[in-house]
Design a protein around this motif. Structure first.
Motif, PDB file in Angstrom:
ATOM      1  N   ALA A  46     -13.449   7.551  15.207  1.00 23.36           N
ATOM      2  CA  ALA A  46     -12.299   6.653  15.349  1.00 23.36           C
ATOM      3  C   ALA A  46     -11.579   6.611  14.011  1.00 23.36           C
ATOM      4  O   ALA A  46     -12.215   6.460  12.957  1.00 23.36           O
ATOM      5  CB  ALA A  46     -12.743   5.256  15.761  1.00 23.36           C
ATOM      6  N   THR A  47     -10.264   6.746  14.045  1.00 20.27           N
ATOM      7  CA  THR A  47      -9.449   6.768  12.829  1.00 20.27           C
ATOM      8  C   THR A  47      -8.396   5.671  12.905  1.00 20.27           C
ATOM      9  O   THR A  47      -7.662   5.593  13.906  1.00 20.27           O
ATOM     10  CB  THR A  47      -8.771   8.136  12.649  1.00 20.27           C
ATOM     11  N   VAL A  48      -8.317   4.850  11.889  1.00 20.87           N
ATOM     12  CA  VAL A  48      -7.380   3.718  11.862  1.00 20.87           C
ATOM     13  C   VAL A  48      -6.491   3.837  10.629  1.00 20.87           C
ATOM     14  O   VAL A  48      -6.982   3.768   9.498  1.00 20.87           O
ATOM     15  CB  VAL A  48      -8.129   2.375  11.841  1.00 20.87           C
ATOM     16  N   PRO A  49      -5.183   4.029  10.808  1.00 21.97           N
ATOM     17  CA  PRO A  49      -4.282   4.031   9.648  1.00 21.97           C
ATOM     18  C   PRO A  49      -4.181   2.622   9.058  1.00 21.97           C
ATOM     19  O   PRO A  49      -4.276   1.624   9.784  1.00 21.97           O
ATOM     20  CB  PRO A  49      -2.933   4.481  10.236  1.00 21.97           C
ATOM     21  N   VAL A  50      -3.973   2.544   7.764  1.00 17.74           N
ATOM     22  CA  VAL A  50      -3.711   1.246   7.167  1.00 17.74           C
ATOM     23  C   VAL A  50      -2.355   0.761   7.669  1.00 17.74           C
ATOM     24  O   VAL A  50      -1.506   1.561   8.077  1.00 17.74           O
ATOM     25  CB  VAL A  50      -3.735   1.306   5.623  1.00 17.74           C
ATOM     26  N   ARG A  51      -2.158  -0.552   7.649  1.00 14.85           N
ATOM     27  CA  ARG A  51      -0.901  -1.094   8.161  1.00 14.85           C
ATOM     28  C   ARG A  51       0.257  -0.719   7.224  1.00 14.85           C
ATOM     29  O   ARG A  51       0.044  -0.492   6.027  1.00 14.85           O
ATOM     30  CB  ARG A  51      -0.993  -2.611   8.272  1.00 14.85           C
ATOM     31  N   PRO A  52       1.459  -0.658   7.732  1.00 15.05           N
ATOM     32  CA  PRO A  52       2.613  -0.365   6.881  1.00 15.05           C
ATOM     33  C   PRO A  52       2.790  -1.443   5.796  1.00 15.05           C
ATOM     34  O   PRO A  52       2.510  -2.620   6.016  1.00 15.05           O
ATOM     35  CB  PRO A  52       3.798  -0.377   7.860  1.00 15.05           C
ATOM     36  N   ASP A  53       3.227  -1.010   4.640  1.00 14.14           N
ATOM     37  CA  ASP A  53       3.564  -1.925   3.547  1.00 14.14           C
ATOM     38  C   ASP A  53       2.360  -2.758   3.103  1.00 14.14           C
ATOM     39  O   ASP A  53       2.467  -3.960   2.864  1.00 14.14           O
ATOM     40  CB  ASP A  53       4.727  -2.847   3.936  1.00 14.14           C
ATOM     41  N   GLU A  54       1.196  -2.113   3.021  1.00 17.63           N
ATOM     42  CA  GLU A  54       0.040  -2.785   2.432  1.00 17.63           C
ATOM     43  C   GLU A  54       0.387  -3.222   1.011  1.00 17.63           C
ATOM     44  O   GLU A  54       0.902  -2.429   0.223  1.00 17.63           O
ATOM     45  CB  GLU A  54      -1.153  -1.822   2.372  1.00 17.63           C
ATOM     46  N   PRO A  55       0.110  -4.493   0.639  1.00 20.53           N
ATOM     47  CA  PRO A  55       0.467  -4.953  -0.713  1.00 20.53           C
ATOM     48  C   PRO A  55      -0.091  -4.060  -1.822  1.00 20.53           C
ATOM     49  O   PRO A  55       0.611  -3.751  -2.785  1.00 20.53           O
ATOM     50  CB  PRO A  55      -0.123  -6.362  -0.760  1.00 20.53           C
ATOM     51  N   ALA A  56      -1.341  -3.632  -1.702  1.00 19.03           N
ATOM     52  CA  ALA A  56      -1.959  -2.839  -2.762  1.00 19.03           C
ATOM     53  C   ALA A  56      -1.392  -1.430  -2.849  1.00 19.03           C
ATOM     54  O   ALA A  56      -1.560  -0.756  -3.878  1.00 19.03           O
ATOM     55  CB  ALA A  56      -3.465  -2.765  -2.547  1.00 19.03           C
ATOM     56  N   LEU A  57      -0.709  -0.965  -1.793  1.00 19.23           N
ATOM     57  CA  LEU A  57      -0.196   0.400  -1.767  1.00 19.23           C
ATOM     58  C   LEU A  57       1.307   0.474  -2.000  1.00 19.23           C
ATOM     59  O   LEU A  57       1.911   1.537  -1.860  1.00 19.23           O
ATOM     60  CB  LEU A  57      -0.553   1.057  -0.427  1.00 19.23           C
TER      61      LEU A  57
END
Length: 429
Positions: free
Chosen positions: A358-369
């Motif tokens: 199972a692969t889950v992308p991080v959410r858009p506009d992650e604060p740390a990224l």
């Protein structure tokens, strides 16, 4: 304050501070027991000086660490304490060795626009805690945007050095708002340390930014802020804690670490330059201020699909025991692999022992990224300098997001760099 500590005639730095604390708390204990009371308010039966937390601002923060350590180990009998927690406010470090962590829960508030401790070097107390085998208690580090050094205090003038070149510090956080943040945070910190009610403790930790079951936040108490959380030893499973180049071959749980389609570089703790250590030039240690100058990894990819894979040996493969994956990271503003102003992204992948993935992308506009705020300036010595700061903050993905896999029998966890064409990240944990 500086007249009573800071080496003004002291044979041992901090000695006079402990004497003042002892005089004060001995008098408080006497008054609380119904004895002599020169405090001006009724105290009989009202104060329990065995329950004690230490708050320290600036150099006082390092003294809070030193006293918490001393009182936990020296075996002396006192009328008060030992300390049950420490809150470090815009901390500085000069006399106290951060190595070894703190024997009690620790919260640390970094002022993002500190015009005194301009490199937020006190963050090293958090960085040391994460590497200390003896660090059993939890720790949390807060990054408070637009806050300066002295607005935590009503008596101090403006910061001595200011924040030249820091467009993200104009305007500063209102002084009253900055102190209100501290009041709110301090109240919740005391709740986590002293409340016997688990529900109240959970609610306080959530407001403080320590709720690992939630996505990472960029707001606390109505102010722009981020939080990096280090769970107590029983509640965390470290897969990458870079303290040497071996971190890219073997994880802290003795699993195999594999890099595919990416390059990795170990950046040791401390300050160094591309002139003194040319093999570490991509760490950008002299050009990008990472508060606390921690040991970390540089992970680069120049095509989508690369991966950093972590094998989970039998015995540590039940991820149902945990709430989330946490990756503490930041976007290197000086890497040509990162488009200026653009955020970065990746995915987290879980593979169970049957081979189901199972692969889950991080959410858009992650604060740390997000691409960090600041200016890139030319420099005669190093070529480029970044005027902002790059605190390494967490990206969290809930365990519950990985559907269809057997989370009780996980063979591998991986970071998959499949969301952008290329990129470069600093990764600490």
């Amino acid at each position: 304050n500086a007249e009573d500590t800071f080496g003004f005639g002291e044979a041992v730095p901090g000695e006079r501070l402990e004497q003042l604390i002892t005089l004060h708390l001995d008098a408080l204990a006497t008054a609380a027991a119904g004895g002599v009371n020169n405090f001006g308010v009724e105290l009989a039966g009202r104060a329990d000086v065995s329950k004690l937390a230490l708050f320290g601002h600036s150099r006082g923060a390092e003294r809070a660490v030193a006293l918490a350590r001393k009182w936990a180990t020296d075996g002396e009998t006192r009328s008060y304490g030992p300390a049950d927690g420490v809150l470090l406010i815009a901390p500085a470090t000069a006399f106290v060795d951060p190595a070894g962590g703190v024997p009690v829960p620790m919260a640390l508030i970094n002022a993002a626009c500190d015009g005194d401790v301009i490199d937020q070097t006190g963050q090293i107390f958090f960085e040391a805690a994460r590497l200390a085998p003896e660090q059993q208690a939890w720790a949390i580090s807060i990054w408070l945007e637009r806050a300066n050094h002295n607005h935590f205090n009503t008596m101090l003038p403006r910061d001595p050095f200011g924040t030249p070149g820091r467009t993200d510090c104009d305007p500063l956080l209102d002084a009253d708002a900055q102190r209100a943040f501290l009041v709110n945070y301090a109240g919740d910190f005391l709740t986590t340390v002293f409340s016997p009610d688990p529900a109240r403790v959970r609610a306080a930790l959530e407001r403080m930014g320590g709720d690992v079951a939630s996505l990472a936040t960029d707001e606390l108490y109505g102010a722009a802020a981020q939080a990096a959380w280090l769970a107590d030893t029983r509640h965390r499973l470290p897969l990458l804690t870079p303290d040497s180049a071996d971190a890219f071959t073997t994880s802290p749980v003795d699993g195999v670490v594999t890099a595919e389609g990416i390059t990795t570089l170990f950046c040791p703790v401390g300050y160094y330059t591309p002139l003194s250590d040319p093999e570490l030039a991509d760490c950008h240690r002299a050009q990008v201020t990472v508060p606390g100058q921690p040991a970390h990894a540089v992970v680069n990819w120049d095509a989508p699909g690369g991966a950093l894979r972590f094998e989970l040996p039998l015995g540590v493969d039940n991820l149902l025991l945990y709430d989330a994956f946490s990756v503490r990271t930041g976007v290197d503003p000086l890497s040509p692999l990162n488009p200026v102003g653009a955020p970065q992204a990746f995915s987290v992948q879980v593979t169970d022992r049957s081979g189901v993935t199972a692969t889950v992308p991080v959410r858009p506009d992650e604060p740390a990224l997000r691409y960090p705020a600041g200016l890139i300036e030319s420099d005669d010595l190093f070529g480029e300098l970044f005027t902002g700061r790059l605190p390494l903050m967490p990206v969290r993905v809930p365990i519950s997001a990985f559907a269809g896999v057997n989370l009780a029998r996980v063979a591998e966890v991986a970071l998959i760099f499949d969301q952008t064409e290329r990129g470069s990240l600093f990764v600490a944990d």
